[in-house]
Design an enzyme around this catalytic site. Structure first.
Site, PDB file in Angstrom:
ATOM      1  N   GLU A   1      -7.141  -1.539  15.074  1.00 61.42           N
ATOM      2  CA  GLU A   1      -7.698  -2.418  14.037  1.00 61.42           C
ATOM      3  C   GLU A   1      -6.699  -3.501  13.618  1.00 61.42           C
ATOM      4  OE1 GLU A   1      -8.993  -0.372  10.505  1.00 61.42           O
ATOM      5  OE2 GLU A   1      -8.913  -2.223   9.331  1.00 61.42           O
TER       6      GLU A   1
ATOM      7  N   SER B   1     -10.749  -6.306   9.297  1.00 60.40           N
ATOM      8  CA  SER B   1     -11.909  -5.582   8.828  1.00 60.40           C
ATOM      9  C   SER B   1     -12.725  -6.578   8.015  1.00 60.40           C
ATOM     10  CB  SER B   1     -11.444  -4.415   7.958  1.00 60.40           C
ATOM     11  OG  SER B   1     -12.503  -3.533   7.715  1.00 60.40           O
TER      12      SER B   1
ATOM     13  N   ARG C   1       1.899   0.576  10.468  1.00 60.77           N
ATOM     14  CA  ARG C   1       1.503   1.010   9.125  1.00 60.77           C
ATOM     15  C   ARG C   1       2.693   0.905   8.188  1.00 60.77           C
ATOM     16  NH1 ARG C   1      -3.002   3.727   7.708  1.00 60.77           N
ATOM     17  NH2 ARG C   1      -3.466   4.032   9.909  1.00 60.77           N
TER      18      ARG C   1
ATOM     19  N   ARG D   1       0.474  -6.768  12.560  1.00 55.13           N
ATOM     20  CA  ARG D   1      -0.158  -6.201  13.748  1.00 55.13           C
ATOM     21  C   ARG D   1      -0.366  -7.265  14.823  1.00 55.13           C
ATOM     22  NH1 ARG D   1      -4.302  -1.395  11.615  1.00 55.13           N
ATOM     23  NH2 ARG D   1      -2.642  -0.220  10.570  1.00 55.13           N
TER      24      ARG D   1
ATOM     25  N   ARG E   1       0.840  -1.198   0.000  1.00 54.70           N
ATOM     26  CA  ARG E   1       0.000   0.000   0.000  1.00 54.70           C
ATOM     27  C   ARG E   1       0.874   1.246   0.000  1.00 54.70           C
ATOM     28  NH1 ARG E   1      -4.931  -1.825   4.100  1.00 54.70           N
ATOM     29  NH2 ARG E   1      -5.335  -3.767   2.968  1.00 54.70           N
TER      30      ARG E   1
END
Length: 426
Positions: A350, A353, A278, A392, A263
RNA sequence: GGAGAGGUGACCGAGCGGCCGAAGGUGCACGCCUGGAAAGUGUGUAGGGGGUUAACGCUCCCUCGUGGGUUCAAAUCCCACCCUCUCCGCCA
């Protein structure tokens, strides 16, 4: 993409849904694009009909040997054909204009989704486990990674740049152990079929899932090709069945896939700059389902449960929130976020999702199924969710299972996957 | 990278300028047969879009890998591209 017929018949409802989402929607523009398209289609089809009838007649005249009449008719038909050619451009413009408009419209929120503006309006629906009370000041994963020499961010920056990680020793093994653990649980206990897809996909696939044309800036494109690095396995896995008609008996189809995710994180400058929360590249095990419309919301519940089960097996405290209309992703009709406890931030973050896209992706990607009794093909509902984001999960394990001396206990369920290692020490 | 073959309906496979949205088969649906099933047998069965309709339906247009071209007319002829397969080269 929403169905243009559905939008036309439910214009006010759609406008209200978009307002709840905080997404701009110009219903007047939709109406004029839709009508323009219909008018042109009508005109072109009338001409085509005329030409087809004439062509048949022409063949008959030839066979009958009436050369004079045939020549005259041919001249007429040539004029009609030219007119059709002239209109072809208008027609494709009208088609494209409407399609482009609809491609930019997000999905309608499901009725069970709370209306709200941003993440503050999300609603917690489940909480599991107690955040551990530390008898000492807990370190964050960056510090732990350094002490244990298992995560090397400085050298990763040298090799590539910011937002990349180099895992070493037991850190690398932990990452690999988690991938295997998650895949094993989902395939052996939750009934998913394991797939290992390409890590690049073409633009058509990205349009199918809704990442293009709107979100090109979030992606890494491979120069000189039509390929992009995948930002999630959702893209290649959902597109497995693009342009297919599935058998209703096969639904639901459930896939679990490990892939790295790439990303660009455009627009997130200054956000989560520390550590591996991130990254431009991270590993993830993704769950994807193709379901019948009647059962897709049950499937969303079970998919979410499949994802948080991993956290329970790893003894990591978490909560589940349902995203409000304003916080949902573009393609989703309903989304649950699973958030794991991160001690250094004293908050839930998070880690998964899980979304039901209903027929939004299926319409773009043309993924349909035929019901057992026959009949017309219907669009499937697509769902997906992380099960889980691996990086994560590493953060959560390091921080939640740390000891005062910086060593980290491995959750019991993971020890076999760590080759029997029960603790990461210096 | 070089040479060749090929991409047709849910699937397999014929067709190679108009009578072809497409033979035949498989699968599927419904019926017959059977105590029940299998086998056999009969019928039906592509998708998308426009118009019309409350709806069932009727009607028209488009689609034979994708996009262009030739033609009154293209699955069929021409061009470009994509993909698959075979052989050679290279390579993990």
């Amino acid at each position: 993409m929403l169905d243009s017929k559905y939008v036309e018949e439910n214009l006010e409802k759609v406008a209200a849904g978009m307002k709840d989402r905080g997404a701009p929607f110009d219903s007047g523009r939709f109406r004029s694009l839709d009508q323009e398209r219909r008018q042109i289609i009508k005109r072109v089809e009338e001409l085509e009909h005329e030409r087809n009838v004439g062509s048949k007649r022409f063949g008959e005249l030839k066979r009958e040997g009436d050369q004079g009449a045939a020549d005259r008719l041919q001249a007429e038909l040539r004029v009609i054909s030219d007119k059709i050619k002239d209109l072809a451009g208008d027609r494709s413009n009208a088609d494209n204009n409407l399609r482009e408009f609809l491609l930019g419209v997000p999905n309608m929120p499901h009725e069970s989704v709370p209306v709200g503006k941003d993440s503050a309006d999300n609603r917690e629906v489940r909480r599991w486990g107690e955040p551990r009370v530390f008898g000492f000041e807990p370190k964050d994963h960056v510090e732990l990674g350094k002490i244990l020499d298992i995560i090397d961010l400085d050298r990763a920056a040298k090799i590539t740049g910011a937002r990349f990680a180099l895992y070493k020793g037991l850190g690398a093994r932990l990452e690999r152990a988690l991938i295997n653990f998650m895949l094993d649980i989902h395939t052996r206990e939750h009934g998913y079929k394991e797939v290992l897809p390409p890590f690049m996909a073409n633009s058509e696939s990205f349009i199918g899932t809704g990442n293009l044309p709107k979100f090109a800036a979030d992606l890494f494109k491979v120069e000189g090709t039509d390929y992009y690095l995948i930002p999630t396995a959702e893209v290649p896995v959902t597109n497995i069945h693009r342009d297919e008609i599935l058998s209703g008996d096969d639904l639901p189809i459930k896939y679990a896939a490990y892939t790295p995710c790439f990303r660009s994180e455009a627009g997130s400058y200054g956000k989560d700059v520390r550590g591996i929360i991130r990254q431009h590249q991270f590993n993830k095990v993704e769950l994807v389902k193709f379901a019948a419309p009647e059962s897709s919301y049950d499937e969303l519940e079970s998919l979410t449960a499949n994802a948080y089960r991993i956290l329970e097996l790893l003894e990591l405290p978490y909560r589940v929130v349902v995203l409000c209309t304003g916080d949902m992703g573009f393609s989703s009709a309903k989304t649950y976020d699973i958030e794991v406890w991160v001690p250094s931030e004293n908050t839930y973050r998070e880690i998964s999702s899980c979304s039901n896209f209903q027929d939004f992706q299926a319409r773009r990607a043309s993924i349909r199924y035929r019901q057992a009794g026959g009949g017309k093909p219907r669009l499937v509902h697509t769902l997906n969710g992380s099960g889980l984001a691996v990086g994560r999960t590493v953060v959560a394990i390091l921080e939640n299972f740390q000891e005062p001396d910086g060593t980290v206990t491995i959750p019991r369920a993971l020890v076999p996957y760590m080759g029997g290692v029960e603790r990461i020490t210096t």
